[in-house]
Design an enzyme around this catalytic site. Structure first.
Site, PDB file in Angstrom:
ATOM      1  N   GLU A  97      -0.662  -6.774  -0.121  1.00  0.00           N
ATOM      2  CA  GLU A  97      -0.992  -6.474  -1.309  1.00  0.00           C
ATOM      3  C   GLU A  97      -2.089  -7.521  -1.905  1.00  0.00           C
ATOM      4  O   GLU A  97      -2.058  -7.249  -3.454  1.00  0.00           O
ATOM      5  CB  GLU A  97      -0.183  -6.173  -2.071  1.00  0.00           C
ATOM      6  N   HIS A 146       1.645  -1.544  -4.686  1.00  0.00           N
ATOM      7  CA  HIS A 146       1.619  -3.504  -5.149  1.00  0.00           C
ATOM      8  C   HIS A 146       1.252  -3.405  -6.348  1.00  0.00           C
ATOM      9  O   HIS A 146       1.226  -4.315  -6.937  1.00  0.00           O
ATOM     10  CB  HIS A 146       0.851  -4.020  -4.115  1.00  0.00           C
ATOM     11  N   TYR A 187      13.541  -4.002  -0.081  1.00  0.00           N
ATOM     12  CA  TYR A 187      12.113  -2.538   0.432  1.00  0.00           C
ATOM     13  C   TYR A 187      13.556  -1.122  -0.175  1.00  0.00           C
ATOM     14  O   TYR A 187      13.118  -0.157  -0.618  1.00  0.00           O
ATOM     15  CB  TYR A 187      11.670  -2.666   1.582  1.00  0.00           C
ATOM     16  N   GLU A 221       9.276  -5.307  -3.521  1.00  0.00           N
ATOM     17  CA  GLU A 221       9.103  -4.657  -2.567  1.00  0.00           C
ATOM     18  C   GLU A 221      10.356  -2.866  -2.882  1.00  0.00           C
ATOM     19  O   GLU A 221       9.811  -1.922  -2.378  1.00  0.00           O
ATOM     20  CB  GLU A 221      10.307  -5.223  -1.135  1.00  0.00           C
ATOM     21  N   ASP A 251      11.333 -16.145   3.786  1.00  0.00           N
ATOM     22  CA  ASP A 251      10.678 -15.276   4.480  1.00  0.00           C
ATOM     23  C   ASP A 251      11.865 -14.354   5.349  1.00  0.00           C
ATOM     24  O   ASP A 251      11.739 -13.807   5.817  1.00  0.00           O
ATOM     25  CB  ASP A 251       9.985 -15.565   5.746  1.00  0.00           C
ATOM     26  N   HIS A 291       1.611   1.961   0.165  1.00  0.00           N
ATOM     27  CA  HIS A 291       2.700   0.631  -0.490  1.00  0.00           C
ATOM     28  C   HIS A 291       1.268  -0.009  -0.586  1.00  0.00           C
ATOM     29  O   HIS A 291       2.186  -0.793  -1.625  1.00  0.00           O
ATOM     30  CB  HIS A 291       2.896   0.352   1.222  1.00  0.00           C
ATOM     31  N   GLU A 292       0.999  -0.695  -0.386  1.00  0.00           N
ATOM     32  CA  GLU A 292      -0.227  -2.339  -0.765  1.00  0.00           C
ATOM     33  C   GLU A 292      -0.493  -1.737  -1.558  1.00  0.00           C
ATOM     34  O   GLU A 292      -0.893  -2.130  -3.254  1.00  0.00           O
ATOM     35  CB  GLU A 292      -1.088  -2.954   0.267  1.00  0.00           C
TER      36      GLU A 292
HETATM   37  N1  BES Z   1       3.862  -8.066   0.571  1.00  0.00           N
HETATM   38  C1  BES Z   1       4.740  -7.595   2.142  1.00  0.00           C
HETATM   39  C2  BES Z   1       4.243  -8.615   3.070  1.00  0.00           C
HETATM   40  C3  BES Z   1       5.806  -9.814   2.874  1.00  0.00           C
HETATM   41  C4  BES Z   1       6.744  -9.826   2.406  1.00  0.00           C
HETATM   42  C5  BES Z   1       5.233 -10.693   3.143  1.00  0.00           C
HETATM   43  C6  BES Z   1       7.279 -10.924   1.803  1.00  0.00           C
HETATM   44  C7  BES Z   1       6.078 -12.154   2.615  1.00  0.00           C
HETATM   45  C8  BES Z   1       7.698 -11.999   2.468  1.00  0.00           C
HETATM   46  C9  BES Z   1       3.620  -6.087   1.638  1.00  0.00           C
HETATM   47  O1  BES Z   1       3.588  -5.494   0.745  1.00  0.00           O
HETATM   48  C10 BES Z   1       4.387  -5.876   2.752  1.00  0.00           C
HETATM   49  O2  BES Z   1       5.413  -4.810   2.680  1.00  0.00           O
HETATM   50  N2  BES Z   1       3.910  -5.319   4.062  1.00  0.00           N
HETATM   51  C11 BES Z   1       4.922  -4.161   5.109  1.00  0.00           C
HETATM   52  C12 BES Z   1       4.466  -3.197   5.048  1.00  0.00           C
HETATM   53  C13 BES Z   1       5.254  -1.823   4.551  1.00  0.00           C
HETATM   54  C14 BES Z   1       6.064  -1.701   4.332  1.00  0.00           C
HETATM   55  C15 BES Z   1       4.366  -0.673   4.626  1.00  0.00           C
HETATM   56  C16 BES Z   1       5.165  -5.175   6.396  1.00  0.00           C
HETATM   57  O3  BES Z   1       4.161  -5.805   6.740  1.00  0.00           O
HETATM   58  O4  BES Z   1       5.121  -4.166   7.417  1.00  0.00           O
HETATM   59 ZN    ZN Z   2       5.314  -4.833   0.259  1.00  0.00          ZN
END
Ligand code: BES
Ligand code: ZN
Length: 639
Positions: free
Chosen positions: A281, A309, A391, A328, A383, A305-306
């Site tokens: 995002e 954010h 989520y 999330e 991570d 989703h993005e």
């Molecule tokens: N912000 C996240 C990606 C992220 C979270 C990177 C924690 C590093 C640490 C992003 O918004 C996300 O949640 N991406 C998901 C997409 C989805 C749930 C639609 C993904 O990449 O799978």
């Molecule tokens: Zn996210």
């Protein structure tokens, strides 16, 4: 206790409550806080380094304390300090020992009046937050490509800064690239800027470091709506523009729910397939995987989703990575509200039901301590905290609040929450205090129905949690059940109007059916673990997959989510005709959510592990450092 003492105690305890410790940063923002960063780089593709300066403007509250920054694998050349940008003078610095997770602290002593620090530095070719792609890894095959991924704590691998989500900065950047490439950032991008290798950016709204982003490549731009657009490489741009054509509608729908979009433009950058996430995002410029380009808009929940954010995460930000669910969980809840507004309630129900299923599967395999929304990540790589818990459990908690208090009240609450904490980074405790004050205390009888503490501090999911269901999925299940029991042949499954979500549910349901009721003719029985199948049952499940494949060509599916689900089943049931496609998939896609489970599934048998290692040996050089770190650990890759 007299009133003065009482107030003092209250102020101190509130202070303790809200000043959460960030275990993942060495920085000391309470003594010296970075407020603004001016960046200046040369992008050197041949050496795979960024080289230049970061000039930090600092607010100081303890005059004799040094500035402490986060770094990882940075080469620091020299440091200068200045008061108000006047004459920069040589400064000193010490780079501490490097920790595997956190990197190394950079300590810079500050002269009495100094409030600016300029750091001359370069990145390392293996920087965890950068991926340098060879032309062969791009769609155009002619030019190299660079992109960043800063969340959670990778900004420090390409910028020396206070890498905590509790520290917000504004920034400018001046970037020099090869003359024919375009640079874009999570900042004001002028789509009509000439492609000349010299680009300037500014982000005037304070954002946390994990939202600083840069990409450089042979990019094109297409307008989508008045304030929305898409960047991608030339061979992808038309497909991307068609797929993402509902973006403006989504912005409008979200504004209707939660108040104005505060960031000016909303553009999406579609990256090459090695991007390790589905989406990121980055403010004003979402980064996205090309695996969402299904051809039928069925995977645009990622855009919802993005985009969400922009309220939950970018406007109101988790103060530490242990509070990730504030980003999330809220975003997953908002994502589904946006989908409902744009595509209707049945779509929302299907997405929520798929989410619940994933959550339950994940809970079955996680340690108790990892099932807690307000998770303790001390000593761990943040991570690792991005499981389905923040989520899906987070979204389910908000759904519970919505259902308990009613949509009108809960929507009003969320809107005021985003306004109240706009451009701030907050802890779980701050959210709970606000929830109490603005919603719970107003309706005590309703509040009694939501065990807030249990949601936030306990593993698992409260017994009173909602159980999202989908009538469309109930129909799919009836079809699947009849096919599993051979009541109807494959050709009679009524798939004609199925969407991607229905296919996904069908495949997951069928997989469960293979495990719990192996067809009698197979003579196999489920293994005691419940997951694996006996050899006979596997044979039979593979045969049944063959029936599906002949009718629906699933091995050749161009839909990444369906292909992933199918390939996972193929490994589980040893459906060999899909193996070449599995190899091709693992060699061409770098999205961690897909590739990691496939390698993990392969590694469950000795022969599978050999195949996993053989494929990984070839694929590994094309994967992003973030994906490599995870899969190296899973496969116990040497080195
Ligand atoms: N912000 C996240 C990606 C992220 C979270 C990177 C924690 C590093 C640490 C992003 O918004 C996300 O949640 N991406 C998901 C997409 C989805 C749930 C639609 C993904 O990449 O799978
Ligand atoms: Zn996210």
């Amino acid at each position: 206790m007299n009133r003065f003492l009482f107030c003092l105690c209250l102020i101190i305890s509130l202070g303790i409550m809200t000043r959460a410790q960030d275990f993942h940063s060495y920085a000391n923002p309470s003594a010296a806080r970075v407020r603004h960063i001016d960046l200046d780089w040369d992008v050197l593709f041949d050496q795979k380094i960024l080289k230049g300066t970061a000039t930090l403007t600092i607010e100081r509250t303890s005059p004799d304390k040094p500035l402490i920054l986060d770094t990882r694998d940075l080469k620091i050349e020299k440091v200068e300090t200045s008061a108000d940008g006047k004459q920069y003078a040589p400064g000193t610095f010490t780079l501490g020992a490097s920790d595997k997770i956190l990197g190394a602290p950079l300590t810079i002593p500050l002269p009495a009046q100094a409030n600016r620090v300029r750091i001359y530095y370069s990145t390392s070719p293996g920087a965890s937050g950068l991926q340098w792609l060879a032309p062969a890894q791009t769609a155009g095959k002619k030019e190299p490509f660079l992109f960043t991924q800063s969340e959670a704590i990778h900004a420090r691998s390409w910028i020396p800064l206070q890498d905590s989500p509790a520290v917000r900065v504004t920034y400018t950047a001046h970037v020099r690239t090869p003359r024919n490439l375009l640079a874009v950032m999570s900042a004001e991008n002028d789509a009509s800027t000439p492609v000349d290798g010299d680009y300037s950016f500014r982000m005037t709204q304070p954002i946390p470091s994990y939202l600083i982003a840069l990409a450089v490549g042979d990019l094109r731009f297409r307008k989508l709506g008045p304030r929305t657009g898409v960047y991608a490489e030339a061979p992808v741009i038309d497909r991307a523009a068609r797929e993402l054509s509902d973006t403006e509608k989504m912005v409008v729908a979200t504004e209707r729910l939660y108040g104005p979009y505060r960031w000016g433009r909303y553009d999406i950058l579609v990256l090459p397939p090695s991007f390790p996430y589905g989406g990121m995002e980055n403010p004003r410029l979402t980064f996205a995987t090309p695996t969402i380009l299904a051809g039928d808009k069925s995977l645009v929940s990622l855009v919802a989703h993005e985009l969400a954010h922009s309220w939950s995460g970018n406007l109101v930000t988790n103060a530490t990575w242990g509070d990730l669910w504030l980003n999330e969980g809220f975003t997953t809840y908002l994502e589904r509200r946006i989908l409902e507004a744009v595509y209707g309630r049945p779509r929302e129900e299907m997405e929520a039901a798929l989410g619940l299923r994933d959550l339950n599967e994940e809970i079955a395999s996680l340690d108790d301590r990892d099932e807690i929304l307000h998770i303790d990540l001390k000593g761990r790589d943040p991570d690792d905290g991005s499981t389905d818990i923040p989520y899906e459990k987070g979204a389910l908690f908000l759904r519970h609040l919505e259902q308990t208090f009613g949509r009108a009240r809960f929507d009003r609450f969320l809107k005021s929450y985003f306004n109240h904490f706009a451009f701030q980074s907050i802890t779980t405790d701050q959210f709970v205090a606000y929830l109490k004050q603005d919603l719970l205390d107003k309706y005590p009888a309703l509040s009694a129905k939501v065990p807030v503490d249990e949601w936030i501090k306990k593993p698992g999911v409260p017994a009173s949690a909602p159980r999202p269901t989908s009538p469309k999925f109930a129909q799919v299940e009836r079809q699947a059940q009849r096919w599993l029991s051979r009541e109807i042949p494959t050709t009679r499954i009524a798939t004609a109007r199925w969407t991607t979500q229905e296919w996904l549910h069908f495949l997951k349901f069928v997989q469960d059916g293979f495990v719990s009721e192996p067809p009698a003719s197979a003579g196999g029985s489920p293994s005691p673990t419940g997951r694996g199948l006996g050899e006979g049952a596997k044979l039979s499940a593979a045969a049944r997959m063959g029936e599906l494949d002949r009718a629906f060509h699933l091995t050749r599916s161009g839909n990444s989510e369906i292909a992933f689900q199918w390939l996972l089943m193929s490994i589980r049931n040893q459906y060999e005709p899909a193996y070449p496609r599995l190899e091709e998939f693992l060699l061409s896609v770098g999205r961690r959510k897909f590739i990691r489970p496939l390698y993990q599934e392969l590694a469950k048998t000795p022969e599978g592990k050999q195949r996993a290692l053989a494929i990984y040996r070839r694929a590994r050089p094309t994967y992003h450092p973030i994906a490599v770190t995870s899969i190296d650990a899973d496969l116990k890759w040497p080195g």
